[in-house]
Scaffold this motif. Structure first.
Motif, PDB file in Angstrom:
ATOM      1  N   ALA A  92     -65.988 -18.155 -74.771  1.00  0.00           N
ATOM      2  CA  ALA A  92     -67.126 -18.531 -75.611  1.00  0.00           C
ATOM      3  C   ALA A  92     -66.786 -18.143 -77.046  1.00  0.00           C
ATOM      4  O   ALA A  92     -66.358 -17.021 -77.305  1.00  0.00           O
ATOM      5  N   LEU A  93     -66.971 -19.098 -77.954  1.00  0.00           N
ATOM      6  CA  LEU A  93     -66.645 -18.902 -79.366  1.00  0.00           C
ATOM      7  C   LEU A  93     -67.889 -19.024 -80.227  1.00  0.00           C
ATOM      8  O   LEU A  93     -68.859 -19.688 -79.856  1.00  0.00           O
ATOM      9  N   SER A  94     -67.834 -18.411 -81.397  1.00  0.00           N
ATOM     10  CA  SER A  94     -68.928 -18.514 -82.364  1.00  0.00           C
ATOM     11  C   SER A  94     -69.052 -19.966 -82.827  1.00  0.00           C
ATOM     12  O   SER A  94     -68.118 -20.758 -82.669  1.00  0.00           O
ATOM     13  N   PRO A  95     -70.185 -20.335 -83.432  1.00  0.00           N
ATOM     14  CA  PRO A  95     -70.348 -21.707 -83.917  1.00  0.00           C
ATOM     15  C   PRO A  95     -69.274 -22.122 -84.927  1.00  0.00           C
ATOM     16  O   PRO A  95     -68.936 -23.301 -85.026  1.00  0.00           O
ATOM     17  N   SER A  96     -68.697 -21.164 -85.641  1.00  0.00           N
ATOM     18  CA  SER A  96     -67.637 -21.482 -86.600  1.00  0.00           C
ATOM     19  C   SER A  96     -66.286 -21.680 -85.928  1.00  0.00           C
ATOM     20  O   SER A  96     -65.303 -22.022 -86.579  1.00  0.00           O
ATOM     21  N   LEU A  97     -66.224 -21.459 -84.618  1.00  0.00           N
ATOM     22  CA  LEU A  97     -65.032 -21.649 -83.787  1.00  0.00           C
ATOM     23  C   LEU A  97     -63.856 -20.772 -84.215  1.00  0.00           C
ATOM     24  O   LEU A  97     -62.696 -21.132 -84.040  1.00  0.00           O
ATOM     25  N   ASP A  98     -64.155 -19.581 -84.739  1.00  0.00           N
ATOM     26  CA  ASP A  98     -63.068 -18.694 -85.154  1.00  0.00           C
ATOM     27  C   ASP A  98     -63.147 -17.306 -84.535  1.00  0.00           C
ATOM     28  O   ASP A  98     -62.232 -16.513 -84.675  1.00  0.00           O
ATOM     29  N   THR A  99     -64.227 -17.009 -83.827  1.00  0.00           N
ATOM     30  CA  THR A  99     -64.438 -15.673 -83.277  1.00  0.00           C
ATOM     31  C   THR A  99     -64.829 -15.766 -81.805  1.00  0.00           C
ATOM     32  O   THR A  99     -65.663 -16.584 -81.429  1.00  0.00           O
ATOM     33  N   ILE A 100     -64.214 -14.906 -80.996  1.00  0.00           N
ATOM     34  CA  ILE A 100     -64.540 -14.865 -79.563  1.00  0.00           C
ATOM     35  C   ILE A 100     -65.852 -14.122 -79.362  1.00  0.00           C
ATOM     36  O   ILE A 100     -66.024 -13.007 -79.836  1.00  0.00           O
ATOM     37  N   ARG A 101     -66.790 -14.766 -78.686  1.00  0.00           N
ATOM     38  CA  ARG A 101     -68.049 -14.121 -78.311  1.00  0.00           C
ATOM     39  C   ARG A 101     -67.878 -13.368 -76.991  1.00  0.00           C
ATOM     40  O   ARG A 101     -68.348 -12.254 -76.826  1.00  0.00           O
ATOM     41  N   ASP A 102     -67.211 -14.030 -76.014  1.00  0.00           N
ATOM     42  CA  ASP A 102     -66.995 -13.402 -74.713  1.00  0.00           C
ATOM     43  C   ASP A 102     -65.980 -14.222 -73.931  1.00  0.00           C
ATOM     44  O   ASP A 102     -65.723 -15.386 -74.249  1.00  0.00           O
ATOM     45  N   LEU A 103     -65.419 -13.592 -72.895  1.00  0.00           N
ATOM     46  CA  LEU A 103     -64.489 -14.251 -71.978  1.00  0.00           C
ATOM     47  C   LEU A 103     -64.920 -13.964 -70.547  1.00  0.00           C
ATOM     48  O   LEU A 103     -65.488 -12.901 -70.261  1.00  0.00           O
ATOM     49  N   THR A 104     -64.638 -14.894 -69.664  1.00  0.00           N
ATOM     50  CA  THR A 104     -64.739 -14.641 -68.229  1.00  0.00           C
ATOM     51  C   THR A 104     -63.449 -15.156 -67.600  1.00  0.00           C
ATOM     52  O   THR A 104     -62.841 -16.098 -68.106  1.00  0.00           O
ATOM     53  N   ILE A 105     -63.036 -14.536 -66.532  1.00  0.00           N
ATOM     54  CA  ILE A 105     -61.867 -14.982 -65.783  1.00  0.00           C
ATOM     55  C   ILE A 105     -62.364 -15.545 -64.459  1.00  0.00           C
ATOM     56  O   ILE A 105     -63.048 -14.858 -63.693  1.00  0.00           O
ATOM     57  N   MET A 106     -62.036 -16.809 -64.198  1.00  0.00           N
ATOM     58  CA  MET A 106     -62.450 -17.456 -62.955  1.00  0.00           C
ATOM     59  C   MET A 106     -61.410 -17.266 -61.859  1.00  0.00           C
ATOM     60  O   MET A 106     -61.750 -17.190 -60.688  1.00  0.00           O
ATOM     61  N   HIS A 107     -60.135 -17.221 -62.258  1.00  0.00           N
ATOM     62  CA  HIS A 107     -59.061 -17.102 -61.280  1.00  0.00           C
ATOM     63  C   HIS A 107     -57.860 -16.438 -61.937  1.00  0.00           C
ATOM     64  O   HIS A 107     -57.524 -16.741 -63.081  1.00  0.00           O
ATOM     65  N   GLN A 108     -57.235 -15.527 -61.213  1.00  0.00           N
ATOM     66  CA  GLN A 108     -55.986 -14.916 -61.647  1.00  0.00           C
ATOM     67  C   GLN A 108     -55.247 -14.416 -60.417  1.00  0.00           C
ATOM     68  O   GLN A 108     -55.867 -14.160 -59.392  1.00  0.00           O
ATOM     69  N   GLU A 109     -53.936 -14.325 -60.521  1.00  0.00           N
ATOM     70  CA  GLU A 109     -53.118 -13.888 -59.391  1.00  0.00           C
ATOM     71  C   GLU A 109     -52.207 -12.735 -59.790  1.00  0.00           C
ATOM     72  O   GLU A 109     -51.098 -12.612 -59.288  1.00  0.00           O
ATOM     73  N   GLU A 110     -52.683 -11.901 -60.687  1.00  0.00           N
ATOM     74  CA  GLU A 110     -51.870 -10.784 -61.144  1.00  0.00           C
ATOM     75  C   GLU A 110     -51.848  -9.667 -60.095  1.00  0.00           C
ATOM     76  O   GLU A 110     -52.618  -9.682 -59.151  1.00  0.00           O
ATOM     77  N   THR A 111     -50.981  -8.711 -60.277  1.00  0.00           N
ATOM     78  CA  THR A 111     -50.796  -7.627 -59.321  1.00  0.00           C
ATOM     79  C   THR A 111     -52.115  -6.892 -59.075  1.00  0.00           C
ATOM     80  O   THR A 111     -52.714  -6.375 -60.014  1.00  0.00           O
ATOM     81  N   PRO A 112     -52.558  -6.830 -57.811  1.00  0.00           N
ATOM     82  CA  PRO A 112     -53.813  -6.133 -57.512  1.00  0.00           C
ATOM     83  C   PRO A 112     -53.777  -4.674 -57.984  1.00  0.00           C
ATOM     84  O   PRO A 112     -52.787  -3.974 -57.778  1.00  0.00           O
ATOM     85  N   GLY A 113     -54.853  -4.259 -58.643  1.00  0.00           N
ATOM     86  CA  GLY A 113     -54.972  -2.879 -59.092  1.00  0.00           C
ATOM     87  C   GLY A 113     -54.249  -2.568 -60.379  1.00  0.00           C
ATOM     88  O   GLY A 113     -54.391  -1.486 -60.929  1.00  0.00           O
ATOM     89  N   LEU A 114     -53.457  -3.506 -60.889  1.00  0.00           N
ATOM     90  CA  LEU A 114     -52.729  -3.253 -62.129  1.00  0.00           C
ATOM     91  C   LEU A 114     -52.953  -4.436 -63.074  1.00  0.00           C
ATOM     92  O   LEU A 114     -53.861  -4.399 -63.891  1.00  0.00           O
ATOM     93  N   GLY A 115     -52.162  -5.480 -62.942  1.00  0.00           N
ATOM     94  CA  GLY A 115     -52.323  -6.657 -63.793  1.00  0.00           C
ATOM     95  C   GLY A 115     -53.651  -7.361 -63.581  1.00  0.00           C
ATOM     96  O   GLY A 115     -54.189  -7.990 -64.487  1.00  0.00           O
ATOM     97  N   SER A 116     -54.197  -7.226 -62.367  1.00  0.00           N
ATOM     98  CA  SER A 116     -55.482  -7.882 -62.075  1.00  0.00           C
ATOM     99  C   SER A 116     -56.618  -7.286 -62.903  1.00  0.00           C
ATOM    100  O   SER A 116     -57.694  -7.873 -63.001  1.00  0.00           O
ATOM    101  N   ARG A 117     -56.362  -6.139 -63.530  1.00  0.00           N
ATOM    102  CA  ARG A 117     -57.392  -5.512 -64.365  1.00  0.00           C
ATOM    103  C   ARG A 117     -57.713  -6.351 -65.604  1.00  0.00           C
ATOM    104  O   ARG A 117     -58.704  -6.082 -66.286  1.00  0.00           O
TER     105      ARG A 117
END
Length: 183
Positions: A92-117
């Motif tokens: 999610a970005l600000s209306p000016s499209l230059d600043t991050i308001r928030d992120l969500t991760i829907m899917h990732q396959e990183e190392t459980p307990g480490l990269g998955s963080r």
């Protein structure tokens, strides 16, 4: 063997056709939940569809969809290769499209307990208020000084770097399309 193989193949085709609409609906709900979460709009199990349709405008562009809330913030899907597999989420970005308001991760396959963080709220909150231009930069934990630097997770530097690369690539590809769609 031929008869058994034919029957089992037929059963698999039937199950595949039967479950396609169910899977598509669940994927749609997952996307809508993540868009609502990226905009900090509370939702319940039974009201995702109604909250999404009441609060979110879908902006269709050539190959992508973008989402705008009533405050003018814009969200976009991002995806790309992580260290061990794909990373997909909503930014999610600000209306000016230059600043991050928030992120969500829907899917990732990183190392459980480490990269998955990288998908944990504690790490995702580090992106709030960060400028996306000229590019996000991953720095060692506790070393973030500028508004484009994001602290990495100690021990998961490669996964953090992969997420930053995915975001930077997605922003550079999607922002021109988004700006064109919003005109």
């Amino acid at each position: 063997v031929l008869v058994c193989g034919t029957l089992l193949t037929g059963a698999l085709v039937f199950v595949d056709e039967y479950t396609k609409p169910i899977i598509a609906k669940n994927e749609s709900l997952k996307l809508k939940r993540n868009v609502l979460s990226a905009f900090s709009i509370p939702w319940g199990k039974d009201d995702v569809e109604s909250k999404f349709s009441a609060a979110i405008e879908v902006i269709k562009a050539t190959d992508a969809e973008f989402y705008r809330n009533q405050s003018g913030d814009v969200a976009m899907l991002f995806s790309g290769g992580g260290l061990w597999g794909p990373i997909t989420g909503i930014a999610a970005l600000s209306p000016s499209l230059d600043t991050i308001r928030d992120l969500t991760i829907m899917h990732q396959e990183e190392t459980p307990g480490l990269g998955s963080r990288i998908a944990e709220r504690l790490h995702l909150d580090r992106f709030k208020g960060k400028k996306i231009l000229p590019a996000l930069v991953s720095v060692p934990a506790g070393k973030s000084r500028s508004d484009t630097e994001v602290d990495a997770i100690t021990g998961a530097t490669l996964s953090c770097n992969a997420l930053i690369e995915v975001l930077n690539r997605s922003f550079s590809q999607s922002l021109p399309v988004l700006k064109g769609a919003m005109k």
